[in-house]
Design a protein around this motif. Sequence first.
Motif, PDB file in Angstrom:
ATOM      1  N   HIS A   1       0.851  -1.189   0.000  1.00  0.00           N
ATOM      2  CA  HIS A   1       0.000   0.000   0.000  1.00  0.00           C
ATOM      3  C   HIS A   1       0.891   1.245   0.000  1.00  0.00           C
ATOM      4  N   THR A   2       0.622   2.140  -0.910  1.00  0.00           N
ATOM      5  CA  THR A   2       1.426   3.354  -1.028  1.00  0.00           C
ATOM      6  C   THR A   2       0.649   4.410  -1.792  1.00  0.00           C
ATOM      7  N   SER A   3       1.010   5.667  -1.598  1.00  0.00           N
ATOM      8  CA  SER A   3       0.352   6.764  -2.322  1.00  0.00           C
ATOM      9  C   SER A   3       1.264   7.388  -3.375  1.00  0.00           C
ATOM     10  N   ARG A   4       2.508   6.897  -3.464  1.00  0.00           N
ATOM     11  CA  ARG A   4       3.452   7.446  -4.434  1.00  0.00           C
ATOM     12  C   ARG A   4       4.201   6.314  -5.113  1.00  0.00           C
ATOM     13  N   VAL A   5       4.269   6.364  -6.429  1.00  0.00           N
ATOM     14  CA  VAL A   5       5.022   5.380  -7.204  1.00  0.00           C
ATOM     15  C   VAL A   5       5.862   6.112  -8.238  1.00  0.00           C
ATOM     16  N   LEU A   6       7.136   5.778  -8.302  1.00  0.00           N
ATOM     17  CA  LEU A   6       8.021   6.328  -9.327  1.00  0.00           C
ATOM     18  C   LEU A   6       8.379   5.230 -10.315  1.00  0.00           C
ATOM     19  N   ASN A   7       8.128   5.495 -11.586  1.00  0.00           N
ATOM     20  CA  ASN A   7       8.527   4.585 -12.661  1.00  0.00           C
ATOM     21  C   ASN A   7       9.921   4.999 -13.122  1.00  0.00           C
ATOM     22  N   ALA A   8      10.926   4.252 -12.678  1.00  0.00           N
ATOM     23  CA  ALA A   8      12.307   4.493 -13.094  1.00  0.00           C
ATOM     24  C   ALA A   8      12.887   3.193 -13.638  1.00  0.00           C
ATOM     25  N   ALA A   9      12.102   2.550 -14.514  1.00  0.00           N
ATOM     26  CA  ALA A   9      12.443   1.212 -14.999  1.00  0.00           C
ATOM     27  C   ALA A   9      13.232   1.212 -16.298  1.00  0.00           C
ATOM     28  N   GLY A  10      13.755   2.357 -16.714  1.00  0.00           N
ATOM     29  CA  GLY A  10      14.630   2.405 -17.878  1.00  0.00           C
ATOM     30  C   GLY A  10      13.978   1.859 -19.135  1.00  0.00           C
TER      31      GLY A  10
ATOM     32  N   GLU B   1      -2.999  10.560  -9.812  1.00  0.00           N
ATOM     33  CA  GLU B   1      -2.276  11.299  -8.786  1.00  0.00           C
ATOM     34  C   GLU B   1      -1.342  10.354  -8.028  1.00  0.00           C
ATOM     35  N   GLY B   2      -0.113  10.796  -7.826  1.00  0.00           N
ATOM     36  CA  GLY B   2       0.851   9.978  -7.102  1.00  0.00           C
ATOM     37  C   GLY B   2       1.701   9.100  -7.994  1.00  0.00           C
ATOM     38  N   TYR B   3       1.487   9.187  -9.322  1.00  0.00           N
ATOM     39  CA  TYR B   3       2.303   8.411 -10.268  1.00  0.00           C
ATOM     40  C   TYR B   3       3.332   9.347 -10.903  1.00  0.00           C
ATOM     41  N   TYR B   4       4.601   9.013 -10.743  1.00  0.00           N
ATOM     42  CA  TYR B   4       5.696   9.839 -11.235  1.00  0.00           C
ATOM     43  C   TYR B   4       6.521   9.051 -12.255  1.00  0.00           C
ATOM     44  N   MET B   5       7.064   9.784 -13.220  1.00  0.00           N
ATOM     45  CA  MET B   5       7.844   9.150 -14.284  1.00  0.00           C
ATOM     46  C   MET B   5       9.228   9.778 -14.405  1.00  0.00           C
ATOM     47  N   ASP B   6      10.230   8.944 -14.507  1.00  0.00           N
ATOM     48  CA  ASP B   6      11.606   9.368 -14.764  1.00  0.00           C
ATOM     49  C   ASP B   6      12.162   8.386 -15.785  1.00  0.00           C
ATOM     50  N   CYS B   7      11.943   8.694 -17.058  1.00  0.00           N
ATOM     51  CA  CYS B   7      12.270   7.710 -18.095  1.00  0.00           C
ATOM     52  C   CYS B   7      12.527   8.421 -19.426  1.00  0.00           C
ATOM     53  N   GLY B   8      12.837   7.647 -20.466  1.00  0.00           N
ATOM     54  CA  GLY B   8      13.098   8.208 -21.781  1.00  0.00           C
ATOM     55  C   GLY B   8      14.463   8.846 -21.918  1.00  0.00           C
ATOM     56  N   TRP B   9      15.438   8.326 -21.173  1.00  0.00           N
ATOM     57  CA  TRP B   9      16.755   8.966 -21.140  1.00  0.00           C
ATOM     58  C   TRP B   9      17.658   8.575 -22.303  1.00  0.00           C
ATOM     59  N   GLY B  10      17.306   7.543 -23.052  1.00  0.00           N
ATOM     60  CA  GLY B  10      18.186   7.139 -24.145  1.00  0.00           C
ATOM     61  C   GLY B  10      19.547   6.753 -23.624  1.00  0.00           C
ATOM     62  N   TYR B  11      20.587   7.358 -24.187  1.00  0.00           N
ATOM     63  CA  TYR B  11      21.923   7.075 -23.668  1.00  0.00           C
ATOM     64  C   TYR B  11      22.518   8.233 -22.865  1.00  0.00           C
ATOM     65  N   PHE B  12      21.642   9.070 -22.307  1.00  0.00           N
ATOM     66  CA  PHE B  12      22.108  10.192 -21.491  1.00  0.00           C
ATOM     67  C   PHE B  12      21.832  10.004 -20.001  1.00  0.00           C
ATOM     68  N   GLY B  13      21.231   8.892 -19.616  1.00  0.00           N
ATOM     69  CA  GLY B  13      20.756   8.727 -18.244  1.00  0.00           C
ATOM     70  C   GLY B  13      21.830   8.676 -17.186  1.00  0.00           C
ATOM     71  N   PHE B  14      22.968   8.073 -17.495  1.00  0.00           N
ATOM     72  CA  PHE B  14      24.029   7.950 -16.490  1.00  0.00           C
ATOM     73  C   PHE B  14      24.551   9.318 -16.080  1.00  0.00           C
ATOM     74  N   LYS B  15      24.731  10.209 -17.040  1.00  0.00           N
ATOM     75  CA  LYS B  15      25.313  11.518 -16.789  1.00  0.00           C
ATOM     76  C   LYS B  15      24.498  12.347 -15.799  1.00  0.00           C
ATOM     77  N   SER B  16      23.191  12.113 -15.803  1.00  0.00           N
ATOM     78  CA  SER B  16      22.281  12.974 -15.062  1.00  0.00           C
ATOM     79  C   SER B  16      21.646  12.295 -13.855  1.00  0.00           C
ATOM     80  N   SER B  17      22.030  11.064 -13.575  1.00  0.00           N
ATOM     81  CA  SER B  17      21.293  10.240 -12.609  1.00  0.00           C
ATOM     82  C   SER B  17      21.188  10.871 -11.224  1.00  0.00           C
ATOM     83  N   THR B  18      22.265  11.407 -10.720  1.00  0.00           N
ATOM     84  CA  THR B  18      22.235  11.917  -9.348  1.00  0.00           C
ATOM     85  C   THR B  18      21.401  13.190  -9.219  1.00  0.00           C
ATOM     86  N   VAL B  19      21.587  14.123 -10.138  1.00  0.00           N
ATOM     87  CA  VAL B  19      20.827  15.373 -10.042  1.00  0.00           C
ATOM     88  C   VAL B  19      19.350  15.124 -10.317  1.00  0.00           C
ATOM     89  N   THR B  20      19.047  14.179 -11.191  1.00  0.00           N
ATOM     90  CA  THR B  20      17.651  13.830 -11.440  1.00  0.00           C
ATOM     91  C   THR B  20      17.021  13.241 -10.187  1.00  0.00           C
TER      92      THR B  20
END
Length: 407
Positions: free
Chosen positions: A215-224, A344-363
């Motif tokens: 049970h949760t109210s927040r989900v982040l999709n960071a499944a690459g 509500e409560g569904y967040y997305m962090d995806c579509g990085w292509g080949y740039f995801g590693f460079k930005s991972s921490t600040v994202t």
Amino acid sequence: MFSKKKRLLGDNPPLKSTYDAVIIGGGLHGLATAYFLATRHGMTNVAVIEKRFIGFGAAGRNTAIVRANQRTQENLPLYKEALDLWPVLTKELDFNLMFYNCGNLNLAHSEAAVKAMRLQVASAQFHGIESHLVDPQQCKELVPALDITDKPRYPIYGGMYHPPGGIVRHDAVVWGLAKGAAKRGVHIHQGTAVTGINVENGKVASVDTDKGKIHTSRVLNAAGGYSAALSYDFLGIRLPISVLTIQAMVTQPLKPLLHHVVSSGMYHCYANQTLKGEIATGAHMDAWPNYTTQNTAHYIKHQAEALTEFLPCLKGIKFMRCWAGLADMTPDMAPIMDGNDQVEGYYMDCGWGYFGFKSSTVTGKYMAEFMATGEYPEILKPFTLRRFKEHRLMGETAALVSYSADN
């Protein structure tokens, strides 16, 4: 008697029935978000759900290059802050991330490419990022092994030198962030598959896994590479993402000869020398969508030909190992970092292509702020999913096109 060794992530935590936030994907973006939720916002009742093991996907399948010499005003501040974070996190995590800002040299092979680089350099300098336009002789001084004659198929007309760029040990970042998050109470569940996301009254209510319901109210999709399929299968939300294979390989160890990262958009090739002396090199993505992580003879041949065109001293060197990963690429080669109007409560962090590693921490830093406060950070707003509906695509692709203007 030998004492029992303490696990890096501590004992395997039990899967709780309730968490304040669930992060799907144990890659760098998911782990970074979990770490910043705990350290910056005091949210420690967080679960990272990973079907296989942390770092299984793109986090463990890249050439470890970091830089902030992108083209657009939306991207530059994000990547600059990402570069600035590496030494900070190394100290904060008390974990050697092996950050080496050896500098990044992008080669230009036409007058059009030089003009495009001049614009990029000006944009970078406007944002306080060190970047310089250099001529062929200066390229040669930076990398003596370069062939700046007219012998290569695409002669070198100049380049863009970005001293703050460099390389970071990708698996060290995975373990550093995972250790830091787990130390603060975040639960990292490896070998656990998400099987569904449940919505009640337009809000996230729970997540189904093969180990039980959460049970949760927040989900982040960071499944690459699996983020688009997950979003559609579980919530019916279509994302404009194509999944493409990207390949890389390393040579036999050599004496130090490549003291900077070198890349060429014309040849679709980039390379750096590892601490072990190997030349790590990658190519452009496969041209067809697929979910395989197989290498092909076509790209091995391409890399050998491309590298030896502008670094002829590598002729005769053997490739020792190759690998491939999945790139979740959007039409404008820019990511999606957003919530969702429908759920509500569904967040997305995806579509990085080949740039995801460079930005991972600040994202991770800003996605954590978004999830904890509910306020959409200004730096993320250009990367909304809505831009595709409103035909406001990013201009980052133009930088790559310009490199191949006379192709």
